[in-house]
Design an enzyme around this catalytic site. Sequence first.
Site, PDB file in Angstrom:
ATOM      1  N   GLY A   1     -10.977   7.025  61.789  1.00  0.00           N
ATOM      2  CA  GLY A   1     -10.221   7.554  60.652  1.00  0.00           C
ATOM      3  C   GLY A   1     -10.456   6.730  59.405  1.00  0.00           C
ATOM      4  O   GLY A   1     -11.586   6.376  59.076  1.00  0.00           O
TER       5      GLY A   1
ATOM      6  N   THR B   1     -13.250  10.510  66.394  1.00  0.00           N
ATOM      7  CA  THR B   1     -14.541  10.869  65.843  1.00  0.00           C
ATOM      8  C   THR B   1     -15.504  10.136  66.749  1.00  0.00           C
ATOM      9  O   THR B   1     -15.096   9.300  67.534  1.00  0.00           O
ATOM     10  CB  THR B   1     -14.554  10.354  64.394  1.00  0.00           C
TER      11      THR B   1
ATOM     12  N   ASN C   1     -11.969  16.026  64.196  1.00  0.00           N
ATOM     13  CA  ASN C   1     -10.836  15.388  63.537  1.00  0.00           C
ATOM     14  C   ASN C   1      -9.946  14.744  64.589  1.00  0.00           C
ATOM     15  O   ASN C   1     -10.287  13.692  65.091  1.00  0.00           O
ATOM     16  CB  ASN C   1     -10.064  16.331  62.617  1.00  0.00           C
TER      17      ASN C   1
ATOM     18  N   ASP D   1      -7.641  17.082  56.770  1.00  0.00           N
ATOM     19  CA  ASP D   1      -8.224  16.032  55.918  1.00  0.00           C
ATOM     20  C   ASP D   1      -8.129  16.376  54.430  1.00  0.00           C
ATOM     21  O   ASP D   1      -8.458  15.550  53.583  1.00  0.00           O
ATOM     22  CB  ASP D   1      -9.679  15.765  56.302  1.00  0.00           C
TER      23      ASP D   1
ATOM     24  N   SER E   1     -13.807  12.990  53.735  1.00  0.00           N
ATOM     25  CA  SER E   1     -13.988  12.291  55.017  1.00  0.00           C
ATOM     26  C   SER E   1     -14.142  10.795  54.781  1.00  0.00           C
ATOM     27  O   SER E   1     -14.424  10.352  53.668  1.00  0.00           O
ATOM     28  CB  SER E   1     -15.256  12.835  55.687  1.00  0.00           C
ATOM     29  N   SER E   2     -13.978  10.028  55.859  1.00  0.00           N
ATOM     30  CA  SER E   2     -14.273   8.587  55.820  1.00  0.00           C
ATOM     31  C   SER E   2     -15.485   8.242  56.666  1.00  0.00           C
ATOM     32  O   SER E   2     -15.810   7.057  56.811  1.00  0.00           O
ATOM     33  CB  SER E   2     -13.083   7.798  56.359  1.00  0.00           C
TER      34      SER E   2
ATOM     35  N   THR F   1     -17.260  14.932  64.323  1.00  0.00           N
ATOM     36  CA  THR F   1     -15.858  14.915  64.745  1.00  0.00           C
ATOM     37  C   THR F   1     -15.267  16.311  64.832  1.00  0.00           C
ATOM     38  O   THR F   1     -15.771  17.256  64.221  1.00  0.00           O
ATOM     39  CB  THR F   1     -15.034  14.081  63.726  1.00  0.00           C
TER      40      THR F   1
ATOM     41  N   ARG G   1     -20.423  18.864  57.209  1.00  0.00           N
ATOM     42  CA  ARG G   1     -18.958  18.837  57.224  1.00  0.00           C
ATOM     43  C   ARG G   1     -18.422  20.278  57.243  1.00  0.00           C
ATOM     44  O   ARG G   1     -19.026  21.169  56.639  1.00  0.00           O
ATOM     45  CB  ARG G   1     -18.498  18.123  55.953  1.00  0.00           C
TER      46      ARG G   1
END
Length: 582
Positions: free
Chosen positions: A487, A394, A414, A436, A465-466, A412, A117
């Site tokens: 998302g 993503t 984003n 985010d 993040s998801s 991603t 990330r």
Amino acid sequence: MKKISITKLAIISLSALCISTAAQAATTTKPSQLAIYSHMALHHPVWARDGMVASQEALATQIGVDILAKGGNAIDAAVAVGYALAVTLPRAGNLGGGGFMMIYLSDKQQMIALDYREMAPKLAHRDMFLDDMGNPDKKLSRFHGLAVGIPGTVMGMELALSKYGTMSREQVMAPAIFLAKNGIKVTADLANSLGAMSKRLGQWPSTRSIFYKADGANYQPGETLVQSDLANSLETISKLGNKGFYQGKIAQQIADSVVAAGGVLTVDDMSQYQVIEREAVIGTYRGYQVASMPPPSSGGVHIVQMLNMLAQYPIGEMGHNSSDTIHVMAESMRRAYADRSKYLGDPDFVNVPVSALIDKKYAIELVKTIDMDKASLSSDISPTKVLPYESNETTHYSIIDKFGNAVSNTYTLNFSYGSGLVAQGSGILLNNEMDDFSAKPGTPNGYGLIGGEANAVEAYKRPLSSMTPTIVLKDGKPYIVTGSPGGSRIITTTLQVIMNVIDHKMNIAEASAAPRIHHQWLPDFLRVEKGLSKDTIDLLKAKGHQVKVKSSMGSTQTIMLNDLGLYGASDPRRPAALSKGL
Ligand code: GLY
């Protein structure tokens, strides 16, 4: 209808492989030409025995299959696909973003959770996205130099390959270099997305000169898009690895462009980036093990938390997408997303109570608050009244090799094309992942896009993040490898693929195609795709749900494994994806 468009688009994009030029470098490897292949029909997965790749873009899938055919393992193929998507799916595939990779190593029976990330730059701080009045300024966190986090993708790919792969960097990167240098045929999907983004992307000269013609016109389907600067950057990374990206010319190009766009990311920040191997979140659901990504993704925690709640109900008997099933799903989602807003953030900065959130006893307590006849009010559930926002753009891919290794990767920029800013001279699109973070913890901004204190901006912190790359195990072996973009809807989309297989006994194509639902606590409504009957919607409304039928959710890329072989399914919701095996 959807089936036809997938075939057409795949053929258009595959014709890019026919391009060759005299200038083709000796080091490049031309990806093999895909002549005829079978693709997923709406309710029938693709079958193969010796390996499978499912990704959002057909050329990238073929590159992964080629690597497997040459004897590479799933990790070699995953790195090749990751670099290929940076060329062929520029809206989400990337070098300038970040993501998460779940790896299952068959010989060691080991699960690895790679966190690549993005990190906030050193000069990032809690109030950096507030205007003079103390209100969040969305332009700053999305379309400005300040939106850019330190990219993690290159180091993530490098670590995966050097530690768990078998091939050289040059081997796995060659196809991506070839495509960037020689060009890809623009698909209708790419032409549409670039056309729709022309205002946002076109504002940056460095981006406009690559993705639009000299007169500013859009590329049309069938035309060739060459990305020479990106090819040079890929070649540098191929030769030098991490050093080629996090130090030297590319790092300088990124820092210079970000600063010119008003940001604070420095060459020193680039050199500080670190990939982290984390412990996967592991849960169980009706006898299956579910392994997914831990914080700073919220995906793993909440998919396990929701499954723990849903395990209290006989979902199979209640029926797929019956009003009762959707009701308990929505109520479980509502409770999980409420917790997300309060507790989730970067575990290196805040204490995330992972084991408490995924404790089955906690789920039993939460289920006691669910009334079968009546929807809860999110205001009665909420620890706060805020929720972080993530965009749709993503991308996910899944790979299994003939050795039994599996990779589930979601990464991603984003937003679609991230910040929209290409670092001048590098061809590299930069993320806007800083959005985010919670721009102002505890207070909704003008768009209702906020999170909790745990997700406040801090130097070198990772935004929440998801992304939910997930591997479901049966008898200790990979059974479903899946994930999705979408998302905040990533977690619930992935959840439904798992439920559709385990509870509703669907094959993986059916599980991928079935209409989806989503609740995220706030805003307090139940989002459903087209395809639910009016009767069901009326029953849900009678329970008190505010039901909204909206556009489709997610784009899962999934592989299922059983005694008969591998079954791949690319979500029919979006064009140009391909599952293919060997
Ligand atoms: N940027 C989307 C996510 O990380 O969930």
